[in-house]
Design a protein around this motif. Structure first.
Motif, PDB file in Angstrom:
ATOM      1  N   THR A 122      -0.427  10.959  -6.204  1.00 29.24           N
ATOM      2  CA  THR A 122       0.783  11.168  -7.005  1.00 29.24           C
ATOM      3  C   THR A 122       2.030  11.103  -6.141  1.00 29.24           C
ATOM      4  N   LYS A 123       1.963  11.731  -4.965  1.00 35.30           N
ATOM      5  CA  LYS A 123       3.167  11.752  -4.123  1.00 35.30           C
ATOM      6  C   LYS A 123       3.614  10.334  -3.796  1.00 35.30           C
ATOM      7  N   GLY A 124       2.668   9.498  -3.371  1.00 35.11           N
ATOM      8  CA  GLY A 124       3.017   8.127  -2.997  1.00 35.11           C
ATOM      9  C   GLY A 124       3.501   7.323  -4.190  1.00 35.11           C
ATOM     10  N   ARG A 125       2.823   7.518  -5.302  1.00 33.53           N
ATOM     11  CA  ARG A 125       3.137   6.721  -6.488  1.00 33.53           C
ATOM     12  C   ARG A 125       4.493   7.106  -7.065  1.00 33.53           C
ATOM     13  N   VAL A 126       4.709   8.393  -7.227  1.00 37.70           N
ATOM     14  CA  VAL A 126       5.952   8.841  -7.867  1.00 37.70           C
ATOM     15  C   VAL A 126       7.147   8.462  -6.984  1.00 37.70           C
ATOM     16  N   LYS A 127       6.959   8.518  -5.680  1.00 36.84           N
ATOM     17  CA  LYS A 127       8.042   8.128  -4.779  1.00 36.84           C
ATOM     18  C   LYS A 127       8.451   6.675  -5.046  1.00 36.84           C
ATOM     19  N   LEU A 128       7.449   5.803  -5.142  1.00 38.95           N
ATOM     20  CA  LEU A 128       7.757   4.383  -5.331  1.00 38.95           C
ATOM     21  C   LEU A 128       8.317   4.112  -6.734  1.00 38.95           C
ATOM     22  N   ILE A 129       7.740   4.769  -7.722  1.00 39.38           N
ATOM     23  CA  ILE A 129       8.260   4.580  -9.089  1.00 39.38           C
ATOM     24  C   ILE A 129       9.706   5.079  -9.157  1.00 39.38           C
ATOM     25  N   ASN A 130       9.959   6.205  -8.522  1.00 41.88           N
ATOM     26  CA  ASN A 130      11.316   6.747  -8.546  1.00 41.88           C
ATOM     27  C   ASN A 130      12.303   5.837  -7.824  1.00 41.88           C
ATOM     28  N   ARG A 172      -1.909  15.094 -14.597  1.00 46.04           N
ATOM     29  CA  ARG A 172      -1.190  16.342 -14.872  1.00 46.04           C
ATOM     30  C   ARG A 172      -0.280  16.680 -13.686  1.00 46.04           C
ATOM     31  N   ASP A 173      -0.247  15.797 -12.711  1.00 50.14           N
ATOM     32  CA  ASP A 173       0.345  16.116 -11.406  1.00 50.14           C
ATOM     33  C   ASP A 173       1.683  15.415 -11.160  1.00 50.14           C
ATOM     34  N   TRP A 174       2.244  14.778 -12.206  1.00 53.22           N
ATOM     35  CA  TRP A 174       3.385  13.876 -11.969  1.00 53.22           C
ATOM     36  C   TRP A 174       4.648  14.562 -11.497  1.00 53.22           C
ATOM     37  N   PHE A 175       4.809  15.839 -11.774  1.00 52.95           N
ATOM     38  CA  PHE A 175       6.003  16.482 -11.186  1.00 52.95           C
ATOM     39  C   PHE A 175       5.652  17.604 -10.226  1.00 52.95           C
ATOM     40  N   TYR A 176       4.436  18.144 -10.303  1.00 51.74           N
ATOM     41  CA  TYR A 176       4.049  19.143  -9.299  1.00 51.74           C
ATOM     42  C   TYR A 176       3.749  18.469  -7.955  1.00 51.74           C
ATOM     43  N   LEU A 177       3.361  17.197  -8.010  1.00 53.98           N
ATOM     44  CA  LEU A 177       3.206  16.379  -6.797  1.00 53.98           C
ATOM     45  C   LEU A 177       2.355  17.062  -5.722  1.00 53.98           C
ATOM     46  N   THR A 178       1.138  17.422  -6.088  1.00 56.22           N
ATOM     47  CA  THR A 178       0.285  18.085  -5.104  1.00 56.22           C
ATOM     48  C   THR A 178      -0.662  17.122  -4.387  1.00 56.22           C
ATOM     49  N   GLN A 179      -0.936  15.962  -4.985  1.00 53.77           N
ATOM     50  CA  GLN A 179      -1.968  15.087  -4.436  1.00 53.77           C
ATOM     51  C   GLN A 179      -1.365  13.827  -3.814  1.00 53.77           C
ATOM     52  N   PRO A 180      -2.024  13.278  -2.801  1.00 48.43           N
ATOM     53  CA  PRO A 180      -1.435  12.121  -2.113  1.00 48.43           C
ATOM     54  C   PRO A 180      -1.241  10.920  -3.036  1.00 48.43           C
ATOM     55  N   PRO A 206      -7.186   2.836  -0.090  1.00 49.75           N
ATOM     56  CA  PRO A 206      -5.785   2.457  -0.273  1.00 49.75           C
ATOM     57  C   PRO A 206      -5.377   2.455  -1.751  1.00 49.75           C
ATOM     58  N   LEU A 207      -4.116   2.779  -1.982  1.00 50.86           N
ATOM     59  CA  LEU A 207      -3.527   2.661  -3.321  1.00 50.86           C
ATOM     60  C   LEU A 207      -2.481   1.567  -3.256  1.00 50.86           C
ATOM     61  N   HIS A 208      -2.475   0.696  -4.273  1.00 52.37           N
ATOM     62  CA  HIS A 208      -1.629  -0.487  -4.194  1.00 52.37           C
ATOM     63  C   HIS A 208      -0.630  -0.593  -5.336  1.00 52.37           C
ATOM     64  N   ALA A 209       0.556  -1.026  -4.992  1.00 54.81           N
ATOM     65  CA  ALA A 209       1.484  -1.517  -6.008  1.00 54.81           C
ATOM     66  C   ALA A 209       1.592  -3.016  -5.778  1.00 54.81           C
ATOM     67  N   VAL A 210       1.286  -3.779  -6.811  1.00 53.62           N
ATOM     68  CA  VAL A 210       1.261  -5.238  -6.685  1.00 53.62           C
ATOM     69  C   VAL A 210       2.503  -5.788  -7.380  1.00 53.62           C
ATOM     70  N   GLU A 260       0.871  -1.183   0.000  1.00 53.00           N
ATOM     71  CA  GLU A 260       0.000   0.000   0.000  1.00 53.00           C
ATOM     72  C   GLU A 260       0.903   1.226   0.000  1.00 53.00           C
ATOM     73  N   TYR A 261       0.877   2.003  -1.084  1.00 52.46           N
ATOM     74  CA  TYR A 261       1.843   3.101  -1.178  1.00 52.46           C
ATOM     75  C   TYR A 261       1.272   4.447  -0.760  1.00 52.46           C
ATOM     76  N   ALA A 262      -0.023   4.537  -0.634  1.00 45.40           N
ATOM     77  CA  ALA A 262      -0.619   5.806  -0.172  1.00 45.40           C
ATOM     78  C   ALA A 262      -2.090   5.582   0.106  1.00 45.40           C
ATOM     79  N   ARG A 263      -2.701   6.587   0.698  1.00 46.40           N
ATOM     80  CA  ARG A 263      -4.149   6.614   0.888  1.00 46.40           C
ATOM     81  C   ARG A 263      -4.692   7.842   0.176  1.00 46.40           C
ATOM     82  N   THR A 264      -5.852   7.737  -0.376  1.00 46.93           N
ATOM     83  CA  THR A 264      -6.455   8.885  -1.058  1.00 46.93           C
ATOM     84  C   THR A 264      -7.050   9.839  -0.025  1.00 46.93           C
ATOM     85  N   HIS A 265      -7.528  10.988  -0.515  1.00 47.69           N
ATOM     86  CA  HIS A 265      -8.223  11.929   0.372  1.00 47.69           C
ATOM     87  C   HIS A 265      -9.424  11.262   1.036  1.00 47.69           C
ATOM     88  N   GLU A 266     -10.054  10.317   0.338  1.00 41.42           N
ATOM     89  CA  GLU A 266     -11.224   9.646   0.913  1.00 41.42           C
ATOM     90  C   GLU A 266     -10.822   8.361   1.637  1.00 41.42           C
TER      91      GLU A 266
END
Ligand SMILES: [Zn+2]
Length: 952
Positions: free
Chosen positions: A247-255, A237-245, A96-100, A87-93
């Protein structure tokens, strides 16, 4: 072995397929019968639960809800040793967000080691060729497969669910071999909040019979639609501005993982077919051309697989790649991005012009097949791709790269909040930041205005980003002032604009961080590497002493606005110092926020409140023992210590408004201020009780009916602050609007008056007077007036023709220079030139009785200009150039058209005021420069721009 559907499942299939009620008629057919192909056609282990069991229907027959996908992943992770769910992040609601992670059990046990090897392969400063070869020999291929970032583009996640099952349950040799040699990371559902919203609307609009009409509510859903996340952000549209949870969680793991490919499964218009990469021009020049080569290899295999099944597809037609905030972000880091765009079938399927129905299940099948084919192509080419990758990584840090002699510099500022935000965003992307401990002399620098300056001194304490580092292409993509676009593309764009008003630009053409953030920066054409230390945020120093008469925080810092807002929400009386001042040896910028003990006699814990709020906001507060400002500087009893009024905010919302602008404004209130506010249905504006609010925001939207406009006018006159954006500003500055601000095209019959007022404004900044002449008692016969030497003033009809022509060339998203009124309260915390994101916005015209705190065009002194010059309706005094374009595509015609117009206006009406933003000040949560103007308007508007209320 085929999976057998049990009888219980058949029961569920029946009730889920339509609304459940005995007294409704059976439909004459079911959508699940449209498409007979089996998606999961391999041989599978009986130990892994089939997806149909989690869903209650056959995979691909309907849309899986986010909770169903989560349940499947949870169960599978207990059933198989080929899978690890993170689970790499939680949304505003709070979903869970998952990387499998899927691979052979051996690889699954070695994930950390594999990741470390990938990191080593990414830094050619610490890894040599021999080590790299050995790493490549041993590394499995790594794929990142991600789906449904747009919540109502559902087929991707269903295809992903099928693919995960296939990969973990298959007993076929080809799959087992693939897993031995590959780590597959599946992000099945990138936007669960948006999908949940869409799934809910599917449930609500379902009748008994299947619906194949793509115009029906079942297919479209309703406002704000499922595409975006909780705050209506487009996550793609948020992949480098990283404003949303998300994107932040996902880009961190991808990076961290640095996959070789990243698949991003979308959907497009329902009557379309299927599109995949590679993209067409404009393509960002910082993308390694090897990736474009590999993109073609993958597209070829995918095309063959579609041909075999008689499925139609195409590549590249509308898919460009200039803006780095798409998922194609990963390409700047050496990962091949692959886009799927499947025509959108909502749920049942869609009837097409040829009379056939394409079923939802078939669309899921397309995503599934594309996924497996791409994985096979990667398996074949992984080693070669790693070699190219390694070459790219070596190039990025070599002294011969195109980036080697390029350094980005962000100049020092007291706006720590904004600077720290920038540092966070850059560090999250593995970008190495430094601070210079001494001034650095540089031969040539480029300013944000495009000006080249020689013999420049970079002041100590600047943020220095030398671009001889592993992520050089990414750094260039997001920090260079201008993204280069080929001339052929410009020619095509211009021809299209003229011919049909269309564009080849799919998104904004300007996006660099420092301009978006309104931070002053320069680019240096050399490698700066001396007198640098690793970047650290400035220390926050608060001294909040009990016997102070005033506690104050510096108005340059963006969080000073939140400081005022959060204290006022707790009923603390707060003042703002509207002129720079020095009190008890503390220098406070204009716009500094002050809490006075004597204003708050009844609050016993005032000191603690001030401390708590400043701690929450991480800002410095100073204690002032005396309200005496030396000499002419403001004193605390004078008119520069202005009392604020607590904002009580409503924002109009719902159908007809631009959901992005509503969402980002809503998010900005919660993110930057965290104070109470109400989003209200716009229809309430005409019959609700507006007395509850002293501030109403109208995001970009629609026209208001006469009655609503009258009600709002009345409310403003009584003391309200009305703030509007873009299309709503267009309405409010029209004939039926409120106030006297007009749009350019309606002013040509009185353009002289506008120019007269503009010249007053410009000359009011001038300091050169001739004292002897001034004191001469004899009437001077030799006075020069600004308009006298003006040649080539344009007639009304010429202005009209020009305007028609120029309007064809309006930008589709670029950054232009705004010059500010540095005495206006709306511009607190803003540098003298503010980069402004501009597109086809209403062009605002303000007479001298309307404030124009931001106008388009930065005045640049130029002694060679000896005559005043005409630009359309306006004129420019001798000795000046006007800089309009800062970044992105702005045709010269457009620069002329918008020059000297207002970006922001403020007009007093009765006891209240109307504040108009020509654009959307909070765009994508990333335009922090104009966001500050907006925060000032909301928090300071009721106190500074309206007549104070006094309770009787
Ligand atoms: Zn999409």
């Amino acid at each position: 072995m085929k999976y057998k559907i049990n009888t219980l499942l058949l029961f569920f299939t029946f009730i889920f397929n339509s609304v459940y009620a005995k007294d409704l008629m059976e439909p004459t057919s079911y959508s699940k019968d449209l498409y007979q192909e089996e998606i999961l056609d391999g041989n599978y282990s009986n130990n892994i639960t089939h997806p149909d069991e989690f869903l209650g229907f056959g995979i691909g027959e309907r849309v899986a809800a986010p909770w169903q996908i989560t349940n499947a992943l949870k169960t599978w992770s207990t059933q198989s040793n080929r899978i690890k769910v993170v689970e790499y992040a939680r949304t505003h609601e709070n979903r869970p967000l998952h990387a499998v992670f899927i691979s052979s059990p051996e690889n699954i046990n070695n994930l950390d080691k594999i990741k470390n090897n990938l990191s080593a392969l990414s830094d050619a400063r610490t890894t040599n060729d021999r080590q790299a070869r050995s790493i490549i020999d041993n590394l499995p291929a790594v794929a990142w497969m991600a789906y449904s970032i747009h919540g109502n583009e559902t087929s991707g996640a269903d295809g992903a669910l099928a693919a995960i099952y296939h990969l973990i349950a298959s007993i076929d040799d080809d799959v087992l071999n693939m897993l031995d040699n590959m780590v597959i990371i599946v992000d099945p559902l990138m936007n669960p909040d948006g999908r949940a919203r869409f799934v809910k609307s599917l449930e609500q609009y379902r009748g008994t019979a299947p619906n194949y009409d793509d115009q029906s509510l079942l297919h479209t859903g309703d406002w704000p639609y499922g595409r975006t996340n909780h705050y209506y952000f487009d996550l793609n549209r948020d992949w480098f501005y990283l404003t949303q949870p998300e994107t932040k969680g996902r880009v961190k793991l991808i990076n961290e993982w640095r996959p070789q490919i990243l698949v991003d499964g979308h959907e497009m218009g329902p009557q379309d077919t299927f599109m995949t990469g590679p993209p067409r021009e404009p393509i960002n020049k910082n993308i390694d051309t090897d990736l474009i080569k590999w993109g073609n290899v993958f597209a070829q295999d995918q095309g063959n697989a579609f041909d075999e099944r008689n499925w139609r597809f195409y590549t590249g037609e509308w898919h460009e790649d200039l803006y780095p905030g798409y998922s194609f972000y990963v390409q700047f880091r050496g990962t091949l991005g692959i886009l799927y765009e499947q025509s959108r079938m909502a749920e049942d399927g869609v009837r097409r012009p040829e009379g056939t129905i394409q079923s939802y299940k078939e669309s899921v099948h397309h995503q599934y097949v594309s996924t497996l084919v791409n994985l096979e192509t990667l398996l074949k080419n992984s080693k070669e791709m790693y070699k190219d990758y390694w070459d790219g990584r070596k190039y990025n840090v070599s002294k011969d790269s195109e980036y080697a002699n390029q350094t980005f510099v962000v100049l020092p500022t007291y706006n720590n909040t904004r600077l720290n935000t920038l540092a966070d965003k850059l560090e999250a992307q593995d970008i190495e930041l430094f601070r210079n401990t001494k001034d650095i002399k540089i031969e040539n620098v480029t300013l944000q205005s495009g000006q080249l300056v020689t013999n420049y001194t970079i002041p100590a304490g600047s943020m220095i980003i030398p671009n001889r580092q592993p992520e050089a292409p990414l750094i260039a993509a997001i920090l260079e002032f201008d993204a280069d676009i080929d001339k052929d593309v410009l020619v095509e764009e211009r021809q299209k604009s003229l011919k049909s008003g269309s564009s080849v630009m799919y998104d904004t053409t300007a996006f660099n961080f420092t301009m978006m953030y309104g931070l002053d920066a320069v680019t240096v054409d050399e490698h700066v590497d001396s007198n640098l230390e690793t970047w650290k945020p400035s220390a926050v120093t608060s001294e909040i002493t009990k016997d102070a008469v005033i506690w104050a925080t510096n108005g340059t810092d963006d969080n000073s606005v939140a400081f005022a807002a959060r204290l006022m929400e707790q009923n603390v009386e707060v003042r703002i110092i509207d002129k720079e001042s020095t009190l008890s040896d503390h220098t406070l910028a204009r716009g500094s926020v002050a809490v006075l003990q004597m204003d708050n006699p009844d609050i016993t814990n005032l000191q603690n409140l001030v401390k708590t709020v400043s701690d929450e906001l991480n800002i410095s507060v100073v204690s002032i023992e005396s309200g005496f400002g030396p000499e002419e500087l403001p004193d605390w009893g004078g008119r520069h210590f202005r009392l604020l009024e607590k904002p009580q905010i409503a924002m109009l919302s719902h159908e007809g408004f631009n959901s992005y602008d509503v969402g980002v404004s809503w998010w900005s209130l919660d993110h930057h201020l965290g104070i109470r506010h109400s989003m209200i249905n716009a229809s309430l504006a005409s019959y609700g009780d507006l007395r509850r609010y002293n501030t109403i925001i109208i995001p970009s939207g629609r026209s208001l009916d006469d009655y609503t406009a009258d009600t709002l006018f009345e409310w403003v006159s009584q003391g309200g602050t009305l703030i509007a954006h873009n299309r709503s500003t267009r309405f409010l500055s029209s004939e039926n609007g409120i106030g006297s601000v007009k749009q350019l095209q309606n002013t040509f019959d009185e353009s002289e008056k506008y120019n007269f007022d503009l010249l007053r404004e410009i000359y009011s900044q001038y300091e050169n007077i001739d004292k002897d002449k001034t004191n001469n008692n004899i009437v001077d016969f030799d006075i020069s007036y600004p308009w006298e030497e003006l040649e080539g003033t344009l007639s009304e009809s010429e202005l009209k023709s020009r305007d028609k022509w120029q309007s064809i060339f309006m930008p589709s998203g670029s950054i232009v220079a705004g010059r500010i009124d540095d005495e206006h309260w709306l511009t607190f915390g803003t540098a003298n030139t503010i980069p402004v994101l501009y597109s086809n916005l209403p062009i605002l015209m303000a007479r001298s009785y309307v404030d124009a705190p931001v106008r388009i065009g930065q005045m640049i002194p130029n002694d060679e200009i000896e005559e005043p010059r005409v630009i359309n309706w306006s004129s420019l005094p001798a000795g000046n150039d006007l800089n309009v374009r800062m970044s992105g595509l702005v045709w010269p015609e457009a620069s002329q058209r918008i020059a000297n117009s207002a970006y922001l206006t403020r007009e007093r009406i009765g006891n209240g005021q109307v504040i108009l933003f020509s654009g959307e000040p909070n765009f994508r949560g990333a335009t922090l420069g104009t966001n500050r103007l907006w925060l000032n308007a909301i928090v300071y508007g009721p106190g500074l721009g309206t007549r104070s209320r006094i309770d009787p």
